[in-house]
Design an enzyme around this catalytic site. Sequence first.
Site, PDB file in Angstrom:
ATOM      1  CB  SER A 100      59.673  45.855  12.193  1.00 26.38           C
ATOM      2  OG  SER A 100      60.368  46.018  10.974  1.00 26.38           O
ATOM      3  CD  GLU A 101      56.422  45.870   9.145  1.00 28.54           C
ATOM      4  OE1 GLU A 101      55.428  46.474   9.598  1.00 28.54           O
ATOM      5  OE2 GLU A 101      57.583  46.254   9.311  1.00 28.54           O
ATOM      6  CB  THR A 102      58.251  38.262   7.980  1.00 25.07           C
ATOM      7  OG1 THR A 102      59.141  38.278   9.107  1.00 25.07           O
ATOM      8  CG2 THR A 102      58.657  37.129   7.054  1.00 25.07           C
TER       9      THR A 102
END
Length: 274
Positions: free
Chosen positions: A47-49
């Site tokens: 979902s996020e890096t």
Amino acid sequence: MRMLVVDAFADRPFTGNPAGVCLLDGGTDQEADPAWMQRVAAEMKHSETAFVRPVDEPGADFELRWFTPLVEVALCGHATMAAAHALYDTGTVPAGRPIRFRTLKSGVLTVTRDGDGLAMDFPACPPEPAEAPEGLAAALGAEVRWTGRNAQNDLIAELADEDAVRGLAPDMAALGRIDARGVIVTARAAGGGGRHDFVSRFFGARILLGDGEDPVTGSAHCALAPFWAERLGRAELTGYQASERGGHVRTALRGDRVVLSGTAVTVLDGTLRV
């Protein structure tokens, strides 16, 4: 360069919210290129890096940026926790030293060790009452008691009770047509004396791949902390994000700031080849 996957707001692997963490050395123009970061995030598919780069500045130790597979975001709680955990876990930062992250749109965020976990000092983002968008209740499949919006353009919807939040099976295509970064649904916890005071879920059909539900959303608790502090009359609360993976977030409202606390676990530590 070193790349980790960290489960944030988790006390064991494969719970909480996974985030990629890319530890940059700041040595190439490519590492500072947001288009390259976006491609890496798309490859990782979390979902996020988070992308962490050391900086030589009086008020900050590292630059921090967050990318979903689709867009860069202005604030991400679980990937900030993952980034701090990675820096401590790899020995990049000594355990007793706070970490100051410079961000593009959320100012300097400070993370410290909090016993076995991490405490993050974030800006509070309280919602203001707002008219419910047309079709919201139908898209959620539930009656909505109260709606509001915050400065992140999140739509907050209070439902009747914890069971209503846990049982949601929303129409994600319909939610994606609502003008909002994401839709936060929440309710007071059932009963009393449990591990949490309120529950929530976060649906981000416009910014997330897959089913559009984020497992545990730190930035959402920047809105939920002041929302529930006002209603429950306490500055320190614990939220449970009732996704399939699930995770607890401890919140402490401090004026216009909120401290979000939890634990994290490294599940992968390797090398990104570019």
